[in-house]
Write a protein that holds these residues in place. Structure first.
Motif, mmCIF file in Angstrom:
data_model
loop_
_atom_site.group_PDB
_atom_site.id
_atom_site.type_symbol
_atom_site.label_atom_id
_atom_site.label_comp_id
_atom_site.label_asym_id
_atom_site.label_seq_id
_atom_site.Cartn_x
_atom_site.Cartn_y
_atom_site.Cartn_z
ATOM 1 N N LYS A 88 0.833 -1.197 0.000
ATOM 2 C CA LYS A 88 0.000 0.000 0.000
ATOM 3 C C LYS A 88 0.873 1.255 0.000
ATOM 4 O O LYS A 88 1.948 1.274 0.600
ATOM 5 C CB LYS A 88 -0.897 0.001 1.238
ATOM 6 N N TYR A 89 0.387 2.290 -0.680
ATOM 7 C CA TYR A 89 1.087 3.569 -0.685
ATOM 8 C C TYR A 89 0.612 4.395 0.497
ATOM 9 O O TYR A 89 -0.542 4.774 0.575
ATOM 10 C CB TYR A 89 0.887 4.315 -2.006
ATOM 11 N N THR A 90 1.523 4.648 1.410
ATOM 12 C CA THR A 90 1.246 5.419 2.616
ATOM 13 C C THR A 90 1.848 6.814 2.445
ATOM 14 O O THR A 90 2.676 7.021 1.556
ATOM 15 C CB THR A 90 1.882 4.733 3.838
ATOM 16 N N PRO A 91 1.469 7.775 3.288
ATOM 17 C CA PRO A 91 2.080 9.111 3.195
ATOM 18 C C PRO A 91 3.606 9.074 3.268
ATOM 19 O O PRO A 91 4.285 9.856 2.604
ATOM 20 C CB PRO A 91 1.476 9.857 4.387
ATOM 21 N N LYS A 92 4.155 8.140 4.032
ATOM 22 C CA LYS A 92 5.603 8.028 4.151
ATOM 23 C C LYS A 92 6.225 7.610 2.813
ATOM 24 O O LYS A 92 7.245 8.146 2.395
ATOM 25 C CB LYS A 92 5.952 7.005 5.236
ATOM 26 N N ARG A 93 5.589 6.671 2.121
ATOM 27 C CA ARG A 93 6.092 6.232 0.813
ATOM 28 C C ARG A 93 5.891 7.321 -0.240
ATOM 29 O O ARG A 93 6.725 7.498 -1.120
ATOM 30 C CB ARG A 93 5.391 4.952 0.377
ATOM 31 N N ILE A 94 4.790 8.036 -0.149
ATOM 32 C CA ILE A 94 4.507 9.119 -1.100
ATOM 33 C C ILE A 94 5.576 10.205 -0.977
ATOM 34 O O ILE A 94 6.025 10.768 -1.974
ATOM 35 C CB ILE A 94 3.102 9.699 -0.861
ATOM 36 N N ALA A 95 6.004 10.491 0.252
ATOM 37 C CA ALA A 95 7.005 11.526 0.492
ATOM 38 C C ALA A 95 8.341 11.205 -0.179
ATOM 39 O O ALA A 95 9.128 12.110 -0.450
ATOM 40 C CB ALA A 95 7.210 11.719 1.989
ATOM 41 N N HIS A 96 8.609 9.939 -0.468
ATOM 42 C CA HIS A 96 9.869 9.545 -1.110
ATOM 43 C C HIS A 96 9.817 9.642 -2.639
ATOM 44 O O HIS A 96 10.828 9.448 -3.297
ATOM 45 C CB HIS A 96 10.255 8.126 -0.693
ATOM 46 N N LEU A 97 8.644 9.925 -3.207
ATOM 47 C CA LEU A 97 8.546 10.079 -4.661
ATOM 48 C C LEU A 97 9.194 11.390 -5.091
ATOM 49 O O LEU A 97 9.224 12.358 -4.325
ATOM 50 C CB LEU A 97 7.085 10.076 -5.103
ATOM 51 N N LYS A 98 9.683 11.434 -6.323
ATOM 52 C CA LYS A 98 10.305 12.640 -6.859
ATOM 53 C C LYS A 98 9.273 13.763 -6.931
ATOM 54 O O LYS A 98 8.175 13.587 -7.445
ATOM 55 C CB LYS A 98 10.848 12.359 -8.254
ATOM 56 N N ARG A 99 9.621 14.922 -6.409
ATOM 57 C CA ARG A 99 8.743 16.091 -6.401
ATOM 58 C C ARG A 99 9.165 17.029 -7.526
ATOM 59 O O ARG A 99 10.338 17.325 -7.684
ATOM 60 C CB ARG A 99 8.834 16.810 -5.068
ATOM 61 N N THR A 100 8.171 17.484 -8.288
ATOM 62 C CA THR A 100 8.432 18.410 -9.389
ATOM 63 C C THR A 100 7.690 19.710 -9.108
ATOM 64 O O THR A 100 6.524 19.688 -8.717
ATOM 65 C CB THR A 100 7.943 17.817 -10.722
ATOM 66 N N VAL A 101 8.370 20.840 -9.310
ATOM 67 C CA VAL A 101 7.750 22.151 -9.126
ATOM 68 C C VAL A 101 7.770 22.865 -10.467
ATOM 69 O O VAL A 101 8.828 22.984 -11.098
ATOM 70 C CB VAL A 101 8.490 22.989 -8.057
ATOM 71 N N VAL A 102 6.595 23.318 -10.907
ATOM 72 C CA VAL A 102 6.474 24.036 -12.184
ATOM 73 C C VAL A 102 5.580 25.255 -11.979
ATOM 74 O O VAL A 102 4.811 25.328 -11.022
ATOM 75 C CB VAL A 102 5.879 23.144 -13.297
ATOM 76 N N THR A 103 5.701 26.212 -12.884
ATOM 77 C CA THR A 103 4.831 27.381 -12.879
ATOM 78 C C THR A 103 3.891 27.252 -14.074
ATOM 79 O O THR A 103 4.342 27.101 -15.211
ATOM 80 C CB THR A 103 5.648 28.680 -12.985
ATOM 81 N N LEU A 104 2.584 27.293 -13.786
ATOM 82 C CA LEU A 104 1.569 27.112 -14.825
ATOM 83 C C LEU A 104 0.571 28.262 -14.805
ATOM 84 O O LEU A 104 0.304 28.831 -13.749
ATOM 85 C CB LEU A 104 0.806 25.800 -14.588
ATOM 86 N N PRO A 105 -0.022 28.571 -15.956
ATOM 87 C CA PRO A 105 -1.088 29.586 -15.971
ATOM 88 C C PRO A 105 -2.404 28.959 -15.493
ATOM 89 O O PRO A 105 -3.054 28.235 -16.238
ATOM 90 C CB PRO A 105 -1.161 30.000 -17.450
ATOM 91 N N LEU A 106 -2.774 29.205 -14.246
ATOM 92 C CA LEU A 106 -3.997 28.653 -13.650
ATOM 93 C C LEU A 106 -4.846 29.777 -13.073
ATOM 94 O O LEU A 106 -4.317 30.698 -12.463
ATOM 95 C CB LEU A 106 -3.652 27.664 -12.534
ATOM 96 N N TYR A 107 -6.134 29.660 -13.242
ATOM 97 C CA TYR A 107 -7.073 30.633 -12.675
ATOM 98 C C TYR A 107 -6.726 32.063 -13.078
ATOM 99 O O TYR A 107 -6.826 32.992 -12.288
ATOM 100 C CB TYR A 107 -7.144 30.514 -11.147
ATOM 101 N N GLY A 108 -6.266 32.239 -14.306
ATOM 102 C CA GLY A 108 -5.998 33.574 -14.819
ATOM 103 C C GLY A 108 -4.686 34.208 -14.388
ATOM 104 O O GLY A 108 -4.471 35.390 -14.613
ATOM 105 N N LYS A 109 -3.815 33.450 -13.748
ATOM 106 C CA LYS A 109 -2.516 33.993 -13.339
ATOM 107 C C LYS A 109 -1.493 32.863 -13.274
ATOM 108 O O LYS A 109 -1.854 31.689 -13.289
ATOM 109 C CB LYS A 109 -2.626 34.699 -11.989
ATOM 110 N N GLU A 110 -0.235 33.227 -13.190
ATOM 111 C CA GLU A 110 0.835 32.239 -13.071
ATOM 112 C C GLU A 110 0.871 31.721 -11.633
ATOM 113 O O GLU A 110 0.904 32.503 -10.688
ATOM 114 C CB GLU A 110 2.184 32.870 -13.426
ATOM 115 N N GLN A 111 0.843 30.396 -11.478
ATOM 116 C CA GLN A 111 0.890 29.811 -10.143
ATOM 117 C C GLN A 111 1.904 28.690 -10.105
ATOM 118 O O GLN A 111 2.085 27.963 -11.085
ATOM 119 C CB GLN A 111 -0.480 29.257 -9.756
ATOM 120 N N GLU A 112 2.536 28.545 -8.945
ATOM 121 C CA GLU A 112 3.465 27.449 -8.736
ATOM 122 C C GLU A 112 2.690 26.219 -8.320
ATOM 123 O O GLU A 112 1.811 26.284 -7.464
ATOM 124 C CB GLU A 112 4.482 27.798 -7.647
#
Length: 164
Positions: A88-112
């Protein structure tokens, strides 16, 4: 189209949505379709109905949805029934997944946006492999809001330039 849903009987939102899809199905003429739905519709009966028509479904599910790896391959001579699900995927296992941060145009403005993604088995879909994405938006105050879990039956690798 106003008389598509029966006026009597047990007609809920899922039946109404399936009826509308059935009504426009012929108009789509075999095209590749992705159905983006509200979290209320992300139930097995609706998703299986869309998959039977060849549609992919994308929507938000509960953050505590039971997700797991594929079961390990059965060893030669191994006794007992083969495993149906992996770990099972637990919060602890999820935390070890690669995290990606991007800036996207959402809700009419640029958001991270910060997200983690993986192809896993969803138990509520009887072990179907799905793409799951845990995503968080950055607030104007600068802190990350709570995570949301998105599920897609289309297992295409996530690319922030790819638009659904």
């Amino acid at each position: 189209m106003t008389r598509l849903v029966p006026g009597m009987g047990n007609t809920g939102k899922l039946i109404a949505a399936q009826t509308l899809i059935r009504a426009i199905y012929r108009l789509l003429d075999g095209r590749k379709v992705r159905v983006l739905v509200d979290s209320w519709y992300m139930r097995r009966v609706f998703i299986e109905s869309m998959l039977a028509r060849g549609f992919d479904v994308i929507g938000q599910v509960r953050i505590d949805t039971w997700l797991c790896d594929e079961p390990p391959k059965r060893q030669k001579g191994q006794r007992g029934r083969p495993r149906k699900y992996g770990r099972k995927y637990t919060p602890k296992r999820i935390a070890h997944l690669k995290r990606t941060v991007v800036t996207l145009p959402l809700y009419g403005k640029e958001q991270e946006v910060r997200y983690r993604s993986k192809v896993l088995m969803a138990r509520f879909l009887k072990g179907r492999l799905v793409r799951v994405v845990w995503c968080e938006l950055k607030s104007e105050a600068g802190h990350w809001k709570k995570a949301h879990l998105l599920l897609s039956t289309c297992q295409v690798p996530i690319d922030h330039r790819f638009s659904f």
